[in-house]
Motif scaffolding. Structure first.
Motif, PDB file in Angstrom:
ATOM      1  N   ARG A 113      33.921  20.306 -10.870  1.00  0.00           N
ATOM      2  CA  ARG A 113      32.940  20.118  -9.700  1.00  0.00           C
ATOM      3  C   ARG A 113      32.255  21.274  -9.671  1.00  0.00           C
ATOM      4  O   ARG A 113      30.735  20.832  -8.947  1.00  0.00           O
ATOM      5  CB  ARG A 113      34.435  20.926  -8.364  1.00  0.00           C
ATOM      6  CG  ARG A 113      35.310  19.858  -8.974  1.00  0.00           C
ATOM      7  CD  ARG A 113      36.137  19.835  -7.388  1.00  0.00           C
ATOM      8  NE  ARG A 113      36.988  19.095  -7.370  1.00  0.00           N
ATOM      9  CZ  ARG A 113      38.198  18.582  -6.944  1.00  0.00           C
ATOM     10  NH1 ARG A 113      38.353  20.136  -6.338  1.00  0.00           N
ATOM     11  NH2 ARG A 113      38.971  17.911  -6.255  1.00  0.00           N
ATOM     12  N   ASN A 114      32.320  22.480 -10.465  1.00  0.00           N
ATOM     13  CA  ASN A 114      31.228  23.270 -10.527  1.00  0.00           C
ATOM     14  C   ASN A 114      30.106  22.733 -11.377  1.00  0.00           C
ATOM     15  O   ASN A 114      28.584  22.864 -11.344  1.00  0.00           O
ATOM     16  CB  ASN A 114      31.879  24.789 -11.490  1.00  0.00           C
ATOM     17  CG  ASN A 114      32.841  26.013 -10.184  1.00  0.00           C
ATOM     18  OD1 ASN A 114      33.177  25.333  -8.806  1.00  0.00           O
ATOM     19  ND2 ASN A 114      33.126  26.450 -10.922  1.00  0.00           N
ATOM     20  N   LYS A 115      30.364  22.058 -12.176  1.00  0.00           N
ATOM     21  CA  LYS A 115      29.646  21.501 -13.276  1.00  0.00           C
ATOM     22  C   LYS A 115      28.285  20.471 -12.649  1.00  0.00           C
ATOM     23  O   LYS A 115      27.209  20.552 -12.440  1.00  0.00           O
ATOM     24  CB  LYS A 115      29.325  20.996 -14.201  1.00  0.00           C
ATOM     25  CG  LYS A 115      28.638  20.337 -15.230  1.00  0.00           C
ATOM     26  CD  LYS A 115      29.160  19.888 -16.947  1.00  0.00           C
ATOM     27  CE  LYS A 115      28.344  19.630 -17.678  1.00  0.00           C
ATOM     28  NZ  LYS A 115      28.679  19.473 -18.804  1.00  0.00           N
ATOM     29  N   VAL A 116      28.844  19.598 -11.591  1.00  0.00           N
ATOM     30  CA  VAL A 116      28.267  18.661 -10.319  1.00  0.00           C
ATOM     31  C   VAL A 116      27.696  19.546  -9.769  1.00  0.00           C
ATOM     32  O   VAL A 116      26.622  19.063  -9.405  1.00  0.00           O
ATOM     33  CB  VAL A 116      29.698  18.086 -10.156  1.00  0.00           C
ATOM     34  CG1 VAL A 116      28.792  17.639  -9.024  1.00  0.00           C
ATOM     35  CG2 VAL A 116      29.878  16.945 -11.107  1.00  0.00           C
ATOM     36  N   THR A 117      28.052  20.515  -8.989  1.00  0.00           N
ATOM     37  CA  THR A 117      27.771  21.530  -7.986  1.00  0.00           C
ATOM     38  C   THR A 117      26.268  21.316  -8.876  1.00  0.00           C
ATOM     39  O   THR A 117      25.357  21.537  -7.951  1.00  0.00           O
ATOM     40  CB  THR A 117      28.163  22.866  -7.038  1.00  0.00           C
ATOM     41  OG1 THR A 117      29.216  22.009  -6.980  1.00  0.00           O
ATOM     42  CG2 THR A 117      27.566  23.144  -6.384  1.00  0.00           C
ATOM     43  N   VAL A 118      25.661  22.008  -9.777  1.00  0.00           N
ATOM     44  CA  VAL A 118      25.374  23.047 -10.055  1.00  0.00           C
ATOM     45  C   VAL A 118      24.321  21.872 -11.044  1.00  0.00           C
ATOM     46  O   VAL A 118      22.888  22.194 -10.703  1.00  0.00           O
ATOM     47  CB  VAL A 118      25.440  23.974 -11.576  1.00  0.00           C
ATOM     48  CG1 VAL A 118      24.662  23.926 -12.868  1.00  0.00           C
ATOM     49  CG2 VAL A 118      26.267  25.039 -11.220  1.00  0.00           C
ATOM     50  N   THR A 119      24.532  21.154 -11.025  1.00  0.00           N
ATOM     51  CA  THR A 119      23.427  19.520 -11.834  1.00  0.00           C
ATOM     52  C   THR A 119      22.871  19.657 -10.424  1.00  0.00           C
ATOM     53  O   THR A 119      21.626  18.553 -10.488  1.00  0.00           O
ATOM     54  CB  THR A 119      24.605  18.420 -12.500  1.00  0.00           C
ATOM     55  OG1 THR A 119      25.759  18.730 -13.191  1.00  0.00           O
ATOM     56  CG2 THR A 119      23.943  16.970 -12.466  1.00  0.00           C
ATOM     57  N   GLU A 120      23.864  18.996  -9.883  1.00  0.00           N
ATOM     58  CA  GLU A 120      22.693  18.596  -7.496  1.00  0.00           C
ATOM     59  C   GLU A 120      21.948  19.885  -8.257  1.00  0.00           C
ATOM     60  O   GLU A 120      20.573  19.296  -7.361  1.00  0.00           O
ATOM     61  CB  GLU A 120      24.096  18.322  -7.193  1.00  0.00           C
ATOM     62  CG  GLU A 120      24.833  17.929  -6.941  1.00  0.00           C
ATOM     63  CD  GLU A 120      26.396  17.184  -5.933  1.00  0.00           C
ATOM     64  OE1 GLU A 120      26.032  18.363  -5.355  1.00  0.00           O
ATOM     65  OE2 GLU A 120      26.871  16.388  -6.024  1.00  0.00           O
ATOM     66  N   ILE A 121      22.090  20.647  -7.373  1.00  0.00           N
ATOM     67  CA  ILE A 121      21.388  22.403  -6.885  1.00  0.00           C
ATOM     68  C   ILE A 121      19.940  21.599  -8.588  1.00  0.00           C
ATOM     69  O   ILE A 121      18.566  22.125  -8.339  1.00  0.00           O
ATOM     70  CB  ILE A 121      21.932  23.933  -7.576  1.00  0.00           C
ATOM     71  CG1 ILE A 121      22.782  23.432  -5.941  1.00  0.00           C
ATOM     72  CG2 ILE A 121      20.349  24.663  -7.370  1.00  0.00           C
ATOM     73  CD1 ILE A 121      23.607  24.960  -6.817  1.00  0.00           C
ATOM     74  N   GLU A 122      20.361  21.175  -9.824  1.00  0.00           N
ATOM     75  CA  GLU A 122      19.362  21.192 -10.770  1.00  0.00           C
ATOM     76  C   GLU A 122      18.253  20.351  -9.837  1.00  0.00           C
ATOM     77  O   GLU A 122      17.426  20.357 -10.243  1.00  0.00           O
ATOM     78  CB  GLU A 122      19.931  21.260 -12.105  1.00  0.00           C
ATOM     79  CG  GLU A 122      20.019  22.625 -12.768  1.00  0.00           C
ATOM     80  CD  GLU A 122      21.250  22.604 -13.819  1.00  0.00           C
ATOM     81  OE1 GLU A 122      21.460  21.274 -14.037  1.00  0.00           O
ATOM     82  OE2 GLU A 122      21.074  23.693 -14.098  1.00  0.00           O
ATOM     83  N   ILE A 123      19.511  18.840  -9.453  1.00  0.00           N
ATOM     84  CA  ILE A 123      18.325  17.868  -9.768  1.00  0.00           C
ATOM     85  C   ILE A 123      17.289  18.276  -8.375  1.00  0.00           C
ATOM     86  O   ILE A 123      16.493  18.108  -8.021  1.00  0.00           O
ATOM     87  CB  ILE A 123      18.827  16.914  -9.094  1.00  0.00           C
ATOM     88  CG1 ILE A 123      19.348  16.543 -10.988  1.00  0.00           C
ATOM     89  CG2 ILE A 123      18.254  15.461  -8.698  1.00  0.00           C
ATOM     90  CD1 ILE A 123      20.501  15.032 -10.975  1.00  0.00           C
ATOM     91  N   ARG A 124      18.503  19.280  -7.109  1.00  0.00           N
ATOM     92  CA  ARG A 124      17.188  19.550  -5.994  1.00  0.00           C
ATOM     93  C   ARG A 124      15.530  19.885  -6.610  1.00  0.00           C
ATOM     94  O   ARG A 124      14.868  19.979  -5.833  1.00  0.00           O
ATOM     95  CB  ARG A 124      17.772  20.038  -4.481  1.00  0.00           C
ATOM     96  CG  ARG A 124      18.714  19.305  -4.295  1.00  0.00           C
ATOM     97  CD  ARG A 124      19.492  19.796  -2.688  1.00  0.00           C
ATOM     98  NE  ARG A 124      19.960  21.104  -3.317  1.00  0.00           N
ATOM     99  CZ  ARG A 124      21.714  20.820  -3.656  1.00  0.00           C
ATOM    100  NH1 ARG A 124      22.291  19.575  -3.501  1.00  0.00           N
ATOM    101  NH2 ARG A 124      22.777  22.289  -3.910  1.00  0.00           N
TER     102      ARG A 124
END
Length: 155
Positions: A59-70
């Motif tokens: 879940r943390n990796k998904v959150t970090v990836t979403e932040i990087e995409i934004r």
């Protein structure tokens, strides 16, 4: 008779010893079974904890990836806006140059040249004498590239 009452019968001793042995073996078996059960419980508990930790990491990796995409989308947006600004500046500069080119005459260029030389002379910073080649009618030449008219002294 008192010896008989004080002494225990061999059968009672054997029975007591056997009972103690059975109880001891039972206790040992219980400890072994209990430790195996505890070990299984601990293993299952460890496996559940590892699964939960893996889920949290995912879940943390998904959150970090979403932040990087934004962040990447924001950088793309900023770059597009900067490109649009440069484009608008270029269009404005082209319009300005078109307007100047419509009214630009050799006499106007000569007047600007004379003003620039006058400003240099008045500045006091550069009082050197500068010889600038000029073309016909006193228009300054930018460079002596091949194919351009050669400067000849005035007569």
């Amino acid at each position: 008779m008192s010896n008989r009452h004080d002494s225990r019968s061999p059968i009672a001793l054997v029975l007591a010893g056997t009972l103690a042995l059975v109880i001891g073996v039972g206790i040992i078996m219980g400890v072994i079974a209990g430790s195996k059960a505890f070990g299984r419980y601990q293993s299952m508990s460890d496996a559940k904890n590892e699964a939960q930790i893996a889920l949290v990491h995912a879940r943390n990796k998904v959150t970090v990836t979403e932040i990087e995409i934004r962040n990447q989308n924001q950088r793309i947006q900023v770059t597009k806006q900067k490109a649009q600004i440069r484009y608008e500046e270029a269009v404005g500069l082209r319009h300005a140059q078109d307007e100047v080119a419509k009214t630009l005459t050799p006499l106007y260029v000569q007047m600007e040249y004379a003003r620039a030389l006058e400003e240099i002379a008045k500045s006091g910073k550069n009082n050197s004498v500068v010889y600038i080649p000029t073309g016909e009618g006193g228009v300054p030449l930018v460079s002596g590239v091949a194919g351009q008219p050669q400067v000849s002294p005035r007569k």
